[in-house]
Design a protein around this motif. Structure first.
Motif, PDB file in Angstrom:
ATOM      1  N   VAL A 235       0.827  -1.203   0.000  1.00 34.02           N
ATOM      2  CA  VAL A 235       0.000   0.000   0.000  1.00 34.02           C
ATOM      3  C   VAL A 235       0.860   1.250   0.000  1.00 34.02           C
ATOM      4  CG1 VAL A 235      -1.649   1.320   1.366  1.00 34.02           C
ATOM      5  CG2 VAL A 235      -1.964  -1.130   1.078  1.00 34.02           C
ATOM      6  N   ASP A 236       1.924   1.251   0.835  1.00 33.34           N
ATOM      7  CA  ASP A 236       2.795   2.415   0.873  1.00 33.34           C
ATOM      8  C   ASP A 236       3.413   2.680  -0.486  1.00 33.34           C
ATOM      9  OD1 ASP A 236       2.249   2.879   3.456  1.00 33.34           O
ATOM     10  OD2 ASP A 236       4.125   2.070   4.267  1.00 33.34           O
ATOM     11  N   GLU A 239       0.799   4.127  -2.869  1.00 32.19           N
ATOM     12  CA  GLU A 239       0.492   5.511  -2.545  1.00 32.19           C
ATOM     13  C   GLU A 239       1.620   6.436  -2.986  1.00 32.19           C
ATOM     14  OE1 GLU A 239      -2.172   4.430   1.388  1.00 32.19           O
ATOM     15  OE2 GLU A 239      -0.079   5.052   1.563  1.00 32.19           O
ATOM     16  N   VAL A 304       0.135  11.561   3.910  1.00 36.53           N
ATOM     17  CA  VAL A 304      -0.829  10.751   3.155  1.00 36.53           C
ATOM     18  C   VAL A 304      -0.750   9.284   3.573  1.00 36.53           C
ATOM     19  CG1 VAL A 304      -1.490   9.960   0.860  1.00 36.53           C
ATOM     20  CG2 VAL A 304      -0.880  12.347   1.224  1.00 36.53           C
ATOM     21  N   THR A 305       0.469   8.765   3.704  1.00 39.66           N
ATOM     22  CA  THR A 305       0.603   7.365   4.121  1.00 39.66           C
ATOM     23  C   THR A 305       0.139   7.193   5.571  1.00 39.66           C
ATOM     24  OG1 THR A 305       2.917   7.719   4.760  1.00 39.66           O
ATOM     25  CG2 THR A 305       2.506   6.901   2.541  1.00 39.66           C
ATOM     26  N   SER A 307      -2.259   8.953   7.057  1.00 39.12           N
ATOM     27  CA  SER A 307      -3.717   8.994   7.028  1.00 39.12           C
ATOM     28  C   SER A 307      -4.303   7.687   6.514  1.00 39.12           C
ATOM     29  CB  SER A 307      -4.181  10.164   6.160  1.00 39.12           C
ATOM     30  OG  SER A 307      -5.589  10.202   6.065  1.00 39.12           O
ATOM     31  N   ALA A 308      -3.689   7.150   5.439  1.00 41.41           N
ATOM     32  CA  ALA A 308      -4.183   5.903   4.859  1.00 41.41           C
ATOM     33  C   ALA A 308      -4.018   4.748   5.845  1.00 41.41           C
ATOM     34  CB  ALA A 308      -3.438   5.607   3.558  1.00 41.41           C
ATOM     35  N   SER A 309      -2.887   4.702   6.520  1.00 41.30           N
ATOM     36  CA  SER A 309      -2.638   3.642   7.494  1.00 41.30           C
ATOM     37  C   SER A 309      -3.606   3.744   8.664  1.00 41.30           C
ATOM     38  CB  SER A 309      -1.190   3.711   7.994  1.00 41.30           C
ATOM     39  OG  SER A 309      -0.943   2.718   8.961  1.00 41.30           O
ATOM     40  N   ALA A 311      -6.614   5.088   8.727  1.00 40.75           N
ATOM     41  CA  ALA A 311      -7.958   4.716   8.281  1.00 40.75           C
ATOM     42  C   ALA A 311      -8.078   3.204   8.132  1.00 40.75           C
ATOM     43  CB  ALA A 311      -8.278   5.409   6.957  1.00 40.75           C
ATOM     44  N   ARG A 312      -7.025   2.579   7.595  1.00 35.02           N
ATOM     45  CA  ARG A 312      -7.038   1.128   7.394  1.00 35.02           C
ATOM     46  C   ARG A 312      -7.083   0.392   8.735  1.00 35.02           C
ATOM     47  NH1 ARG A 312      -3.054   1.187   4.376  1.00 35.02           N
ATOM     48  NH2 ARG A 312      -1.384   0.644   5.819  1.00 35.02           N
TER      49      ARG A 312
END
Length: 462
Positions: A235-236, A239, A304-305, A307-309, A311-312
């Motif tokens: 994912v990282d 992104e 961004v990473t 925030s994505a982490s 949320a996941r």
């Protein structure tokens, strides 16, 4: 099927049976809600409307607590959701050479960290247990999860214990207690420290024999969902690729590490100042949440990473967000309708000076199944327990410790607090709470015996 079942050890049969017949933790909470409502209607003067009002008022009681925990665990998972931190954890886990050592270290490490802070132990112990199980062959993931969770049993007798802190501070029950009761008489009493040491030793030995007799090992890999454990790097990378496609000012800022690094360093600087000023007394759930946030900002690649982490990983905390308010409703039914007082008063009336502490311990353990919040249960029952103890000539401190021990004891079979470990242990796996809670049943018996002996035969002070 029969042959395979016959090959299981006794502890495995118990755990398997528990998993087979014990419902999902949400169903457990819903069933307890209905039972609490029925008991309130039978044993109190409350009508249907009053019981429903109490339930409605109680649902929001744990909203703040649920959010605190969900944020803390999502932030903690963000911290370990980076290649660098995962590599460090793997190196530490590789220091453990055998499955038996993994079980022993997890139990002792979990007990020590939980005694320091009930909000610290679950995070670090779950991370440690998960890392060891991923790296070391032969480790049963259900068993090491049970060991991690059972180490929590002495948490509320420790430095952050809710009831010991409550009676050491001015409050509505201070007069009932006959004044403040300091931590030197509860947390740091000879009885409490000796029983805690006995519990750590006894649970370590018990789990040693459970592990040695194990016939069927279910590893982390057996429970992992596909390639979920490698999702972080993938994912990282995706992104980062998406961010690199554009060269606008916004894209450059998004993939820059500078914004989160600045905030992370500011937070780290404040933490140093905070602990210099407050010492360990400054540790609480809010502090732990802030530490997890700051550490995550320092190790993640960019905003961004991060925030994505976050949320996941927030998805993993869904059980906390859903079930904690339900238990708030149950606690409110017991407190508002007076049900807790009615049941407590009735059961205490059958005790005497020789059985009082044991009965108080057992009663509180049963009530804990319905009201797993130590503070709520103490406020609801102490006005009945304390005077009863005084009438038998029993020191109020001993009564307080009997309530404290009983309140923690049945956490070993109550899935409410298991949810503190579940987001980290279960992430990317098919692990369920009922898969490991059955292994805690022998510990329930061992711990219960130790605390009954301590309350009746070990002095508070030498």
């Amino acid at each position: 099927m029969t042959t395979a079942r016959q090959k299981l050890s006794l502890s495995e049969k118990v755990a398997t049976g528990y998993s087979r017949y014990f419902p999902d933790s949400l169903i457990f909470a819903l069933v307890l809600t209905v039972i609490a409502m029925i008991l309130a209607l039978i044993y109190t003067d409350s009508g249907v409307g009053e019981v429903m009002d109490a339930w409605f008022v109680g649902i929001p009681m744990l909203f703040t607590f649920a959010f605190q925990l969900a944020f803390t665990y999502a932030a903690a998972l963000v911290l370990v959701d980076t290649p660098r931190i995962q590599q460090l954890i793997r190196r530490l886990a590789q220091l453990v050479r055998t499955p038996q050592a993994a079980y022993i270290y997890t139990g002792i490490f979990g007990a020590l960290t939980s005694f320091v802070g009930w909000y610290i132990g679950p995070v670090v112990t779950a991370i440690f247990a998960r890392a060891v199980a991923k790296e070391l062959k032969g480790v049963d993931y259900r068993l090491i999860s049970a060991i991690a969770y059972s180490s929590f049993v002495i948490s509320l007798t420790g430095i952050s214990g809710t009831i010991p802190l409550f009676v050491a501070s001015e409050g509505p029950l201070t007069q009932t207690l006959g004044g403040l009761i300091g931590l030197q008489d509860t947390t740091f009493s000879v009885m409490n420290l000796a029983s805690a040491a006995m519990i750590v030793l006894a649970t370590t030995v018990t789990f040693y024999f459970i592990a040695r007799n194990k016939k069927h090992v279910v590893s982390f890999a057996d429970l992992a969902v596909g390639a979920a454990d490698e999702r972080t790097d993938r994912v990282d990378d995706e992104e980062s690729t998406d961010l690199a496609d554009g060269d606008s000012f916004a894209s450059r800022v998004n993939r820059s590490r500078l914004p989160i690094l600045i905030i992370g360093l500011l937070g780290l600087g404040y933490l140093v100042f905070y602990f210099v000023q407050n010492g360990l007394s400054g540790l609480d759930l809010n502090t732990v949440a802030f530490i997890a946030l700051v550490m995550g900002l320092l190790v993640q690649r960019n905003a961004v990473t991060y925030s994505a982490s976050f949320a996941r990983n927030l998805v993993s905390t869904g059980s906390i967000m859903l079930q904690f308010p339900i238990y708030g409703g149950i606690a409110s039914i017991f407190a508002v309708t007076g049900l807790a007082g009615v049941l407590t008063e009735g059961l205490v009336s059958i005790s005497n000076e020789y059985t009082y502490l044991t009965i108080t311990f057992l009663i509180t353990g049963v009530l804990n199944l319905f009201v797993p919040s130590a503070g709520s249960q103490f406020v609801a029952t102490a006005p009945f327990f304390i005077p009863a103890g005084e009438s038998f000539g029993i020191d109020n401190t001993l009564t307080v410790m009997a309530i404290t021990y009983g309140d923690i004891w049945t956490n070993l079979i109550q899935p409410f607090w298991a949810l503190l470990y579940f987001p980290i242990l279960a992430a990317g796996t098919r692990l369920r709470v009922r898969d490991f809670l059955g292994y805690c049943l022998p510990i329930l018996a061992v711990v219960g015996i130790i605390w009954i002996i301590a309350l009746n035969f070990i002095p508070l002070h030498l």
